[in-house]
Enzyme design. Structure first.
Site, mmCIF file in Angstrom:
data_model
loop_
_atom_site.group_PDB
_atom_site.id
_atom_site.type_symbol
_atom_site.label_atom_id
_atom_site.label_comp_id
_atom_site.label_asym_id
_atom_site.label_seq_id
_atom_site.Cartn_x
_atom_site.Cartn_y
_atom_site.Cartn_z
ATOM 1 N N HIS A 61 2.095 13.440 -62.518
ATOM 2 C CA HIS A 61 3.163 12.948 -63.631
ATOM 3 C C HIS A 61 4.058 11.758 -63.057
ATOM 4 O O HIS A 61 4.753 12.342 -61.750
ATOM 5 C CB HIS A 61 3.995 14.233 -64.001
ATOM 6 N N GLU A 96 7.913 12.645 -61.560
ATOM 7 C CA GLU A 96 8.291 13.854 -60.497
ATOM 8 C C GLU A 96 8.304 12.810 -59.270
ATOM 9 O O GLU A 96 7.327 13.343 -58.296
ATOM 10 C CB GLU A 96 6.988 14.621 -60.744
ATOM 11 N N ARG A 118 6.286 10.158 -67.949
ATOM 12 C CA ARG A 118 5.588 11.177 -67.526
ATOM 13 C C ARG A 118 3.859 10.948 -67.419
ATOM 14 O O ARG A 118 3.256 11.152 -66.609
ATOM 15 C CB ARG A 118 5.565 12.207 -68.324
ATOM 16 N N HIS A 120 3.833 18.922 -58.092
ATOM 17 C CA HIS A 120 4.636 18.490 -59.382
ATOM 18 C C HIS A 120 6.056 18.944 -59.017
ATOM 19 O O HIS A 120 6.442 19.359 -58.211
ATOM 20 C CB HIS A 120 4.241 19.201 -60.575
ATOM 21 N N GLU A 133 5.372 23.458 -58.298
ATOM 22 C CA GLU A 133 6.409 22.765 -58.979
ATOM 23 C C GLU A 133 7.826 23.070 -58.039
ATOM 24 O O GLU A 133 8.107 23.967 -57.788
ATOM 25 C CB GLU A 133 6.773 23.643 -60.245
HETATM 26 ZN ZN LIG Z 1 4.248 17.740 -63.717
#
Ligand SMILES: [Zn+2]
Ligand SMILES: *[C@@H]1O[C@H](CO)[C@@H](O)[C@H](O)[C@H]1NC(C)=O
Ligand SMILES: *[C@@H]1O[C@H](CO)[C@@H](O)[C@H](O)[C@H]1NC(C)=O
Ligand SMILES: *[C@@H]1O[C@H](CO)[C@@H](O)[C@H](O)[C@H]1NC(C)=O
Ligand SMILES: *[C@@H]1O[C@H](CO)[C@@H](O)[C@H](O)[C@H]1NC(C)=O
Length: 362
Positions: free
Chosen positions: A92, A95, A152, A223, A297
């Protein structure tokens, strides 16, 4: 006169030595800042040039805009096939902390394998395949100006009659594609693409993992944000066969993360701790039989969200490094300790046999 010629020669020799050593640029690379795609690509070349004995690079696909997707392969040379750990960052675009982490991770393992016996053993038994930025087109677009900073998706044009660009690469993989947590609206942030694997970036990872399926022990995809460690699957009604072990390993990683700067990471499946989804790379990796598959994340929990300030790059990467290493060491030890025991057992059997045969003879 002679003295000045001598000093010129000495300076020339020193310059030449610096050029040869090549260590200057990587040492002066600022790991506490976000970097453009051009800077990251130059960094990859530099890393490879500095440590040709343990680093090589491979191109394994092209983005929609025809950029070469490259990974760094890191580990000791071996004449026999090695097991491997995969890490990708920047699926993405917005990020930015994710590519920063991949670079930090590479810097740390290369900086420690000579002195840290644990990392040295990892280099012997495993190869690391690290892709610092998978969605290169999107990443470059997110650097364009402050109206594109939160991009994104990929940068492929939408289907006929759609004016929007981009597919969510993490909804485009062959893993319950199109079933849950996706949109069929090409303007959505979670548009899953016109068809499964419509995006060349998702296809490149799929092909590489497929070709190295038996060798890959671990799939890590990085991410932000949310401070989570996600285990397969994104579909709420399907459970990984080793779910209990994945949770155990994930919880140990969260504990290792917390020990660094006190940050709490939640561990669970996407539907349990975030939201249901399908077509993710993490789920694809687990579905083709890579036993340990996790999404990280990274920071934060929404205070700054995707615009994580640069003064948090270092602490975020330090803690996540310990989390990733907790997982990698677990997997390594599980796979290679048993091998050590087998060798020892074989040795004992041989010694016993020798002893018996010697007692028989004499
Ligand atoms: Zn992501
Ligand atoms: C591995 O060994 C070969 C032959 O010695 C060498 O050319 C290469 O640079 C080494 N490193 C890697 C990462 O392949
Ligand atoms: C975007 O940049 C422009 C020009 O530099 C500036 O005037 C504007 O305030 C910025 N907008 C945001 C949302 O940061
Ligand atoms: C695109 O729009 C045109 C004009 O409205 C229409 O004729 C065509 O069928 C549309 N194509 C698709 C794939 O929806
Ligand atoms: C999961 O199973 C439940 C019960 O059978 C069903 O109602 C639900 O729709 C399923 N969820 C998905 C995403 O298919």
């Amino acid at each position: 006169m002679q003295g000045s010629i001598l000093s010129v020669l000495v300076i020339l020799a020193l310059v030449a030595q610096d050029r040869l050593a090549g260590g200057l640029e990587h040492k002066s690379y600022d790991y506490t800042k976000y970097h453009t795609m051009d800077e990251i690509s130059a960094w990859m070349d530099q890393i490879e040039k500095e440590s040709p004995d343990v680093v090589s690079s491979m191109m394994y696909g092209q983005t929609y805009e025809k950029r070469n997707i490259k990974l760094l392969k890191i580990g000791f040379n071996s004449t026999t096939p090695k097991k491997a750990v995969w890490m990708d960052c920047g699926i993405h675009a917005r990020e930015w902390i994710a590519p920063a982490f991949c670079q930090h991770f590479v810097k740390e393992i290369l900086g420690s394998y000579k002195t840290d016996s644990k990392v040295n053993t990892l280099f012997k038994n495993l190869d690391f395949y690290v892709t610092p930025v998978l969605n290169m087109d999107g990443y470059i677009y997110s650097w364009k100006d402050n109206t594109t900073r939160l991009w994104r998706k990929s940068r492929s044009p939408g289907p006929e009659n759609c004016t929007c660009f981009g597919t969510d690469l993490n909804r485009n993989f062959y893993a319950n594609w199109g079933m849950v947590g996706i949109s069929r609206n090409c303007c959505s942030e979670i548009y899953n693409g016109p068809t499964v694997l419509s995006e060349p970036e998702a296809k490149a990872v799929t092909d590489f993992l497929g070709a190295h399926q038996n060798q890959m022990l671990c799939y890590l995809t990085i991410h932000s944000y949310g401070q989570l460690i996600l285990v397969p699957y994104g579909h709420p009604n399907i459970s990984a066969p080793n779910y209990d072990e994945l949770m155990e390993v994930g919880l140990a990683a969260a504990k290792a993360i917390k020990a660094v700067h006190g940050k709490s990471y939640k561990v669970g499946t996407s539907p349990d701790v975030l939201y249901a989804n399908s077509g993710s790379s993490r789920d694809f990796a687990r579905l083709i039989g890579i036993p340990y598959s996790f999404t990280f994340e990274l920071r934060d929990e929404g205070q700054h969200g995707f615009i994580l300030p640069e003064n948090q790059i270092q602490p975020t990467c330090q803690e996540a490094y310990q989390g990733a290493m907790s997982i990698i060491n677990y997997i390594h030890d599980k796979n290679f300790k048993s091998a050590a025991i087998t060798v020892t057992a074989t040795l004992w059997t041989t010694l016993t046999a020798l002893w018996i045969s010697s007692t028989c003879v004499f």
